[in-house]
Design a protein around this motif. Structure first.
Motif, PDB file in Angstrom:
ATOM      1  N   ALA A  23      13.819   6.600 -15.140  1.00 27.99           N
ATOM      2  CA  ALA A  23      13.392   5.251 -15.510  1.00 27.99           C
ATOM      3  C   ALA A  23      14.019   4.194 -14.597  1.00 27.99           C
ATOM      4  O   ALA A  23      13.362   3.207 -14.237  1.00 27.99           O
ATOM      5  CB  ALA A  23      13.755   4.980 -16.971  1.00 27.99           C
ATOM      6  N   ALA A  24      15.293   4.394 -14.197  1.00 26.65           N
ATOM      7  CA  ALA A  24      15.955   3.384 -13.369  1.00 26.65           C
ATOM      8  C   ALA A  24      15.247   3.238 -12.023  1.00 26.65           C
ATOM      9  O   ALA A  24      15.029   2.123 -11.527  1.00 26.65           O
ATOM     10  CB  ALA A  24      17.416   3.765 -13.169  1.00 26.65           C
ATOM     11  N   LYS A  32       0.830  -1.208   0.000  1.00 30.90           N
ATOM     12  CA  LYS A  32       0.000   0.000   0.000  1.00 30.90           C
ATOM     13  C   LYS A  32       0.863   1.256   0.000  1.00 30.90           C
ATOM     14  O   LYS A  32       0.598   2.223  -0.738  1.00 30.90           O
ATOM     15  CB  LYS A  32      -0.932  -0.009   1.207  1.00 30.90           C
ATOM     16  CG  LYS A  32      -1.907   1.144   1.280  1.00 30.90           C
ATOM     17  CD  LYS A  32      -2.846   0.984   2.464  1.00 30.90           C
ATOM     18  CE  LYS A  32      -3.870   2.111   2.510  1.00 30.90           C
ATOM     19  NZ  LYS A  32      -3.226   3.440   2.670  1.00 30.90           N
ATOM     20  N   LEU A  33       1.925   1.275   0.820  1.00 29.66           N
ATOM     21  CA  LEU A  33       2.809   2.436   0.862  1.00 29.66           C
ATOM     22  C   LEU A  33       3.585   2.581  -0.447  1.00 29.66           C
ATOM     23  O   LEU A  33       3.816   3.706  -0.913  1.00 29.66           O
ATOM     24  CB  LEU A  33       3.769   2.306   2.041  1.00 29.66           C
ATOM     25  CG  LEU A  33       3.138   2.503   3.423  1.00 29.66           C
ATOM     26  CD1 LEU A  33       4.146   2.177   4.513  1.00 29.66           C
ATOM     27  CD2 LEU A  33       2.635   3.936   3.588  1.00 29.66           C
ATOM     28  N   LEU A  34       3.983   1.464  -1.040  1.00 27.88           N
ATOM     29  CA  LEU A  34       4.669   1.553  -2.333  1.00 27.88           C
ATOM     30  C   LEU A  34       3.777   2.172  -3.400  1.00 27.88           C
ATOM     31  O   LEU A  34       4.237   2.952  -4.241  1.00 27.88           O
ATOM     32  CB  LEU A  34       5.138   0.158  -2.774  1.00 27.88           C
ATOM     33  CG  LEU A  34       6.360  -0.417  -2.054  1.00 27.88           C
ATOM     34  CD1 LEU A  34       6.617  -1.839  -2.519  1.00 27.88           C
ATOM     35  CD2 LEU A  34       7.591   0.441  -2.301  1.00 27.88           C
ATOM     36  N   LEU A  35       2.496   1.810  -3.375  1.00 26.82           N
ATOM     37  CA  LEU A  35       1.570   2.416  -4.337  1.00 26.82           C
ATOM     38  C   LEU A  35       1.489   3.926  -4.160  1.00 26.82           C
ATOM     39  O   LEU A  35       1.377   4.681  -5.135  1.00 26.82           O
ATOM     40  CB  LEU A  35       0.173   1.803  -4.179  1.00 26.82           C
ATOM     41  CG  LEU A  35      -0.034   0.393  -4.732  1.00 26.82           C
ATOM     42  CD1 LEU A  35      -1.472  -0.048  -4.507  1.00 26.82           C
ATOM     43  CD2 LEU A  35       0.307   0.307  -6.219  1.00 26.82           C
ATOM     44  N   GLU A  36       1.576   4.369  -2.886  1.00 20.37           N
ATOM     45  CA  GLU A  36       1.478   5.801  -2.612  1.00 20.37           C
ATOM     46  C   GLU A  36       2.725   6.548  -3.069  1.00 20.37           C
ATOM     47  O   GLU A  36       2.694   7.772  -3.205  1.00 20.37           O
ATOM     48  CB  GLU A  36       1.234   6.031  -1.124  1.00 20.37           C
ATOM     49  CG  GLU A  36      -0.121   5.499  -0.644  1.00 20.37           C
ATOM     50  CD  GLU A  36      -0.286   5.626   0.869  1.00 20.37           C
ATOM     51  OE1 GLU A  36       0.634   6.178   1.506  1.00 20.37           O
ATOM     52  OE2 GLU A  36      -1.320   5.195   1.400  1.00 20.37           O
ATOM     53  N   THR A  37       3.828   5.839  -3.271  1.00 25.00           N
ATOM     54  CA  THR A  37       5.049   6.515  -3.731  1.00 25.00           C
ATOM     55  C   THR A  37       5.050   6.765  -5.235  1.00 25.00           C
ATOM     56  O   THR A  37       5.887   7.529  -5.729  1.00 25.00           O
ATOM     57  CB  THR A  37       6.287   5.665  -3.383  1.00 25.00           C
ATOM     58  OG1 THR A  37       6.231   4.440  -4.115  1.00 25.00           O
ATOM     59  CG2 THR A  37       6.341   5.383  -1.899  1.00 25.00           C
ATOM     60  N   LEU A  38       4.144   6.139  -5.954  1.00 19.00           N
ATOM     61  CA  LEU A  38       4.198   6.209  -7.426  1.00 19.00           C
ATOM     62  C   LEU A  38       4.122   7.636  -7.968  1.00 19.00           C
ATOM     63  O   LEU A  38       4.924   8.007  -8.832  1.00 19.00           O
ATOM     64  CB  LEU A  38       3.080   5.346  -8.030  1.00 19.00           C
ATOM     65  CG  LEU A  38       3.153   3.844  -7.726  1.00 19.00           C
ATOM     66  CD1 LEU A  38       1.995   3.115  -8.382  1.00 19.00           C
ATOM     67  CD2 LEU A  38       4.465   3.255  -8.200  1.00 19.00           C
ATOM     68  N   PRO A  39       3.174   8.479  -7.506  1.00 22.92           N
ATOM     69  CA  PRO A  39       3.119   9.837  -8.077  1.00 22.92           C
ATOM     70  C   PRO A  39       4.410  10.617  -7.883  1.00 22.92           C
ATOM     71  O   PRO A  39       4.788  11.422  -8.734  1.00 22.92           O
ATOM     72  CB  PRO A  39       1.935  10.474  -7.340  1.00 22.92           C
ATOM     73  CG  PRO A  39       1.110   9.329  -6.850  1.00 22.92           C
ATOM     74  CD  PRO A  39       2.073   8.249  -6.548  1.00 22.92           C
ATOM     75  N   GLY A  40       5.080  10.408  -6.747  1.00 23.60           N
ATOM     76  CA  GLY A  40       6.312  11.142  -6.503  1.00 23.60           C
ATOM     77  C   GLY A  40       7.404  10.815  -7.505  1.00 23.60           C
ATOM     78  O   GLY A  40       8.280  11.651  -7.775  1.00 23.60           O
ATOM     79  N   TYR A  41       7.378   9.629  -8.052  1.00 19.75           N
ATOM     80  CA  TYR A  41       8.363   9.234  -9.059  1.00 19.75           C
ATOM     81  C   TYR A  41       7.796   9.351 -10.473  1.00 19.75           C
ATOM     82  O   TYR A  41       8.303   8.700 -11.401  1.00 19.75           O
ATOM     83  CB  TYR A  41       8.831   7.804  -8.798  1.00 19.75           C
ATOM     84  CG  TYR A  41       9.675   7.658  -7.553  1.00 19.75           C
ATOM     85  CD1 TYR A  41      10.915   8.280  -7.461  1.00 19.75           C
ATOM     86  CD2 TYR A  41       9.224   6.926  -6.470  1.00 19.75           C
ATOM     87  CE1 TYR A  41      11.695   8.151  -6.325  1.00 19.75           C
ATOM     88  CE2 TYR A  41       9.994   6.796  -5.323  1.00 19.75           C
ATOM     89  CZ  TYR A  41      11.230   7.417  -5.252  1.00 19.75           C
ATOM     90  OH  TYR A  41      12.001   7.299  -4.121  1.00 19.75           O
ATOM     91  N   SER A  42       6.757  10.172 -10.631  1.00 18.12           N
ATOM     92  CA  SER A  42       6.112  10.396 -11.946  1.00 18.12           C
ATOM     93  C   SER A  42       5.690   9.075 -12.562  1.00 18.12           C
ATOM     94  O   SER A  42       5.831   8.845 -13.767  1.00 18.12           O
ATOM     95  CB  SER A  42       7.056  11.145 -12.895  1.00 18.12           C
ATOM     96  OG  SER A  42       7.428  12.375 -12.345  1.00 18.12           O
ATOM     97  N   LEU A  43       5.198   8.200 -11.726  1.00 16.41           N
ATOM     98  CA  LEU A  43       4.804   6.872 -12.192  1.00 16.41           C
ATOM     99  C   LEU A  43       3.316   6.688 -11.973  1.00 16.41           C
ATOM    100  O   LEU A  43       2.787   7.019 -10.902  1.00 16.41           O
ATOM    101  CB  LEU A  43       5.583   5.800 -11.431  1.00 16.41           C
ATOM    102  CG  LEU A  43       5.615   4.389 -12.016  1.00 16.41           C
ATOM    103  CD1 LEU A  43       6.201   4.402 -13.417  1.00 16.41           C
ATOM    104  CD2 LEU A  43       6.419   3.468 -11.123  1.00 16.41           C
ATOM    105  N   SER A  44       2.660   6.210 -13.021  1.00 16.18           N
ATOM    106  CA  SER A  44       1.235   5.914 -12.957  1.00 16.18           C
ATOM    107  C   SER A  44       1.030   4.469 -13.380  1.00 16.18           C
ATOM    108  O   SER A  44       1.779   3.942 -14.198  1.00 16.18           O
ATOM    109  CB  SER A  44       0.441   6.859 -13.870  1.00 16.18           C
ATOM    110  OG  SER A  44      -0.847   6.351 -14.117  1.00 16.18           O
TER     111      SER A  44
END
Length: 1143
Positions: free
Chosen positions: A448-449, A421-433
């Motif tokens: 990308a890395a 759940k916390l990993l999912l919340e980090t996605l926007p911060g890394y410009s990841l959808s």
């Protein structure tokens, strides 16, 4: 103090801390339902005052933190509310005892407490008590909020009394020294009467009174006390309490400047009461009520603003306070919370860089050994604060650390679900959808890395959660979106992992719903393979439907009364840009071509690849393909069968790669070229397949119209030969074949054809219609090749040049002689010899048979199909007529046609004409044949352009007349050839051989002369017998077949005898005498009329006599050609009369 409160904010300094806890066994759901109602009463207007009390509720609070209540009063538990479940009166004493034990935990600081009892009824419940409230059940407790308000008012009374007690200047009393827990041992043995000690006590008490004023809603007084405390504490270098005083001053100033709060929930402090105490909401209005409820003038407002720090000074004082806290190891929690509060203020001020400095300081504050849960909380709060100041990647960094902490090895039962759940919340911060559509537009965003590392961690967390479907979805997303950044080895590793997961749980196009409600969209593999273009293919030429042209025209709309409208034309143009011009047919296999390539460094196997369509029921026929590693553009054809009619749109394609099923829509594919994806499906039509009795041809006909020939056949024929072509028509479709039309056209030939090249009778074939599916009908087409038989080159010597006379031979039989070319006549130059002609030259004829057919529902809608059969005929020469001439016959109505015939084949050949014997010609041999023919009457053919208006000019008319003459002559001659060794035969035509002179000789003269002797017509070597001494009647009959009147004529009959040695004796006055005149005068004869003239002869001697009839030369006769005055020869034999003797 060991447990930090990361949710602290500056405005919490004005709140009263109330702890709400259960006693005994209370259902968690019921407890939190009551707790939610209690915590809703977070601010209360004080009765008879404009002050507002703010309450901070906690259901868990460490008792050791309560020991810091003197240092900062908002940390002191001043109220206790306990909730218990008591169903019987006998349990009440024990319950009440537990309530007292709970109070003892916070007893030193409590102002008041309450006990809420649920489920107890009866006498005990009816006793009026201040500290206990009884309710029948958790659903029947309407007065909870009112009880809480009363409870808060009791807290206010105690608070106000303490404030007044501490704020009153009692010079005679000794001010106690307020301490934090770790200071108590340090102050043992100090001189309590020293000036330094007293200032310390005064400064700390001033700071404490400032806290109480702030909690009591007296903002101005708190500012004054904080300023006084700062001065006093700074003078004695009491840095810990100086920092607390500065922080209190900052908190009061923040409350003044930011009435909405800094905790992130704007307006949360205005849910009840409407305003921050009227003085905060109306601070800019002179005469507004102060916190004491007393009217204040403008000077008071100015004084408050003077005591209040500016927004910039607030941050400076926070920095100073934190620096003082940093001097004390045991004040780490206080320092950490102060940093958090400062960051929240800076976030409101949008000063992100300064806020990041505070947060960076908070990261390095050393606390005691934290538990894993506390570490997770710490990193999560840091992430949240970084998010608030706009440091999204930094926020994601700390949230990812918190996620990894959830699955630390030291935890007995790692929380993989919390980690995920916390990993999912980090996605926007890394410009990841997790939506692949966000990666199909524009350039790649983010590192990308890092993104790939995070996706791998999501896959691992999903696997440890025991959810293979999530593993497949995240691995698919990694492969689809990060393909350009993966190395060759990484591509292999990822695909191997994906295949191992899909073996247990195949990837689908369904949304995956997570427990918290988040939906993961499907990930179609649009890059495996990459599609560059999509093109809908027309049906093969033989299967393309054609619309029967109507009288109105195919493209004219009958819905509009206007022939042309620019609006209609424009809309049609837009429609054409989307809709394809050709049509597909219901029930027929239709094709779509994709240009694809494989970006992977290994062979890519694509299974179950088919089309996605809408609009018409469509049966997609999946294909499987294998693309080589890093292939270039590779054509792939996907097929399917439309089952119904209407508009069909190809939306995309579906694949199965590495066990993942993908639906790839064209709208989501960037850079795909397409010429249109919508096509019309018309009703079903039959399918015709043709097979012939001739072998297939290696020559492919290319007609000028661009039509495609489905089948090509070839045949080799001799010139003049006829061969039947049997065509089998098989209905291989599902609809009956109801209509058939056959047409033929000759293409790509410069040769002159005589007669019909292809002929057939369609009636016999149509009698087998309608042709059911699977049935076969036959059609016989006769191939007749009849090219020019003339030889334009005089390679062969004229037969008459050899000096052989023809006159001595019987003309009824052909004259035969083998003639060889003279050696001396051959040209010296070899190039001239090659130009002269080659008798073995093979000529080519090509024709197209077109079958137009229809049937079934498509026939009803006016559609049909075309099927073409290409015919390649190689024509070898058979015989040539090298020379043509004529000789007169004994009859004026006949003549002899002399033909020099050359056998150009390599076989022995016989040639024959009507009523003539066969003429045998060896290979390369030339012979002459004489054919006696009746002259022809060509007067029925048109002579002038007025009679043949279909011809453009007189030249065309003359050619047509000559062709018609040749056709009639050829039909009468009936010349045929045979090659016995090959059992082949054909016709030899003289149509292209006859020149104008020969035609004139073969033409019957318009003036027909008939001579009758003794009533017998004289012609064709007829000898008329008569008796000497008997008068012989002589008649001359003229019939005018010309279009004009002729005459008058005068002709004289002159008898003679032929001695057969070239001597003619005309001196026969003693042998013959005329009864009457020997000259006949003929008047004018009109067209189609005749005229007969009579005379008589008397023979005096026996013998053979001939009559020579001559015309008198006059003006009329000169206008007519001599051939019109050709009279037959008359042969009379006079014999002795028979003497009758009497017996």
């Amino acid at each position: 103090m060991s447990v930090p409160d990361y949710m602290q904010c500056a405005e919490d300094h004005q709140t009263l801390l109330v702890v709400v806890q259960p006693i005994g066994i209370v259902p968690e759901e019921c407890f939190f339902r009551i707790y939610k109602r209690i915590s809703a009463v977070s601010q209360v207007n004080v009765r008879d005052s404009q002050r507002v009390l703010y309450i901070r509720y906690r259901h868990h609070y460490p008792p050791e933190n309560n020991e810091w209540g003197d240092f900062q009063t908002h940390r002191k538990v001043v109220g206790l509310i306990t909730i218990t479940d008591c169903s019987s009166a006998k349990d009440w004493p024990q319950t009440f005892e537990k309530f007292h034990l709970h109070k003892e935990l916070y007893g030193a600081t409590l102002y008041d407490s309450r006990l809420f009892v649920f489920g107890l009824q009866g006498e005990i419940a009816e006793q009026p008590r201040t500290d206990v409230a009884f309710y029948p059940s958790y659903d029947e407790c309407e007065t909870v909020e009112k009880r809480i308000e009363d409870f808060i008012e009791s807290l206010f009374i105690v608070l106000e009394s303490k404030r007044l007690d501490r704020a009153t200047d009692k010079s005679g009393d000794k001010i106690p020294l307020l301490c934090v827990p770790f200071e108590k041992k340090d102050f043992v043995g100090l001189d309590t009467d020293s000036r330094h000690y007293k200032k310390r006590c005064q400064g700390r008490m001033r700071k404490h009174v400032g806290d109480l004023c702030l909690q009591a809603g007296m903002l101005q007084d708190s500012l004054v006390h904080y300023h006084m405390a700062v001065e006093l504490l700074r003078s004695v270098n009491d840095f810990l309490w100086l920092g607390a005083a500065l922080e209190g001053l900052c908190s009061a100033s923040v409350i003044y400047h930011y009435p909405g709060g800094t905790g992130g929930k704007v307006g949360s402090r205005r849910a009840q009461g409407g305003s921050l105490s009227a003085e905060a909401g109306n601070r800019h209005r002179p005469g507004a009520l102060t916190s004491n409820g007393i009217n204040a003038d403008t000077s008071a407002e100015i004084g408050r603003a003077k005591n209040c720090l500016s927004p910039e000074d607030i941050i400076d004082k926070y920095k100073e306070a934190i620096s003082y806290y940093g001097k004390y190891k045991n004040a780490g929690v206080i320092e950490l919370e102060a940093c958090v509060k400062a960051v929240r203020v800076l976030a409101i001020q949008k000063r992100s860089m300064e806020a990041s400095e505070f947060l960076q300081n908070a990261v390095y504050i050393n606390l005691r050994q934290l538990s894993e849960e506390e570490k997770i909380q710490r990193y999560s709060i840091l992430s949240e604060l970084y998010e608030r100041i706009g440091f999204h990647r930094k926020s994601a960094f700390f949230k990812r650390i918190a996620a990894m902490q959830c699955a630390a090895p030291s935890i007995p039962e790692p929380g993989w679900r919390a980690c995920y759940k916390l990993l999912l919340e980090t996605l926007p911060g890394y410009s990841l959808s997790l939506d692949p559509k966000d990666f199909s537009k524009g350039t790649h965003r983010g590192w990308a890395a890092v993104q790939m590392r995070l996706l791998h961690e999501l896959v691992y967390a999903s696997r440890r959660m025991g959810n293979p479907a999530l593993c497949v979805r995240h691995l698919s997303f990694l492969l689809q979106t990060m393909l350009d950044f993966l190395s060759d080895q990484e591509k292999k590793d990822v695909t191997q992992s994906l295949e191992s997961y899909t073996a247990k749980c195949p990837g689908t196009m369904e949304y995956i719903t997570l427990p918290d409600g988040l939906k993961l969209p499907p990930v179609p593999f649009t890059k495996l393979p990459i599609v560059r273009s999509v093109k809908l293919l027309n049906l093969p030429t033989s299967l393309r439907p054609h619309k029967v042209k109507s009288l109105l025209g195919q493209n004219v709309s009958t819905k509009s009364p206007f022939i042309y409208s620019p609006i209609i034309a424009h809309s049609r143009g837009e429609e054409r840009s989307k809709k394809i011009e050709f049509q597909w047919v219901q029930g027929d296999v239709c094709e779509v071509q994709l240009m694809v390539y494989n970006p992977m460094p290994f062979e890519l196997r694509v299974e179950n690849m088919g089309l996605l369509t809408t609009g018409v029921e469509f049966e997609s026929l999946p294909a499987a393909l294998s693309l080589p590693a890093e292939s270039g553009l590779y054509p792939v054809t996907l097929v399917g069968v439309p089952q119904t009619t209407g508009q069909i749109t190809v939306n995309g394609y579906h694949t199965s790669v590495f066990g993942v099923f993908s639906d790839c829509l064209l709208d989501n594919l960037p850079g795909v070229k397409t010429s249109g994806c919508t096509v019309e499906v018309i009703p079903a039509l039959p399918r015709l397949q043709i097979s012939t009795s001739l072998p297939r041809s290696a020559h492919t006909l290319q007609p000028s119209s661009g039509d495609e020939i489905s089948t090509n056949v070839s045949v080799q024929l001799y010139n003049g030969e006829t061969q039947p072509l049997i065509i089998k028509l098989e209905n291989i479709g599902t609809e009956p074949l109801e209509k058939l039309e056959v047409t033929a056209k000759t293409v790509n030939t410069k040769e002159k054809l005589y007669g019909d090249f292809l002929t057939w009778k369609l009636e016999d074939t149509l009698s087998q219609f309608p042709l059911k599916p699977g049935k076969i009908a036959t059609l016989t087409v006769n191939i007749k090749v009849k090219l020019d038989f003339s030889c334009q080159e005089n390679l062969l010597q004229d037969l008459s040049d050899d000096g052989i006379s023809v006159s001595g031979l019987p003309l009824s039989s052909p004259f035969r002689q083998v003639v060889k070319p003279r050696v001396e006549t051959k040209p010296i130059n070899p190039q001239e010899s090659s130009k002269a002609g080659d008798f073995s030259h093979v000529k080519t004829l090509e024709a197209i048979l077109n079958f137009k057919y229809s049937g079934g529902p498509g026939h009803v809608e006016g559609y049909y199909r075309d099927l073409s059969l290409g015919l390649h005929v190689e024509v070898e020469p058979s015989v040539f007529f090298t020379r043509v001439s004529t000789l007169p016959a004994t009859s004026t109505r006949q003549c002899h046609l002399l033909l020099d015939v050359f056998n150009s084949t390599e076989h022995e050949l016989t040639i024959s004409a009507r009523n003539n014997e066969d003429l045998i010609l060896h290979a390369g041999e030339c012979q002459r044949m004489a054919i006696q023919v009746d002259k022809f009457n060509f007067e029925s053919f048109p002579e002038s352009p007025t009679d043949g208006t279909q011809f453009a000019n007189a030249k065309q008319l003359e050619e047509e007349r000559q062709q018609a003459k040749g056709l009639e002559i050829n039909s009468k001659l009936d010349i045929c050839w045979k090659i016995p060794s090959l059992k082949r035969e054909g016709e030899a035509s003289v149509e292209g051989v006859l020149n104008q002179l020969v035609l004139e000789h073969l033409q019957l003269a318009p003036l027909q002369w008939d001579i009758l002797v003794d009533g017998q017509l004289c012609d064709c070597d007829i000898v008329v017998n008569c008796k000497v001494g008997d008068p012989v009647p002589l008649q001359v009959k003229l019939t005018n077949w010309s279009k004009h009147s002729v005459g008058p004529f005068a002709l004289t009959v002159m008898p003679y005898q032929d001695y057969q040695n070239g001597v003619h004796n005309y001196e026969l006055q003693d042998a013959i005498t005329f009864v009457g005149s020997n000259t006949f005068y003929i008047d004018s004869v009109k067209p189609t009329k005749d005229s007969v003239y009579f005379g008589a002869l008397l023979f005096l001697y026996t013998g053979d006599f001939y009559l020579n009839i001559k015309f008198h030369e006059d003006n009329c006769n000169k206008e007519l050609p001599p051939s019109w005055f050709c009279l037959p020869s008359v042969h009379i034999r006079a014999t002795e009369p028979v003497v009758q003797t009497k017996l």
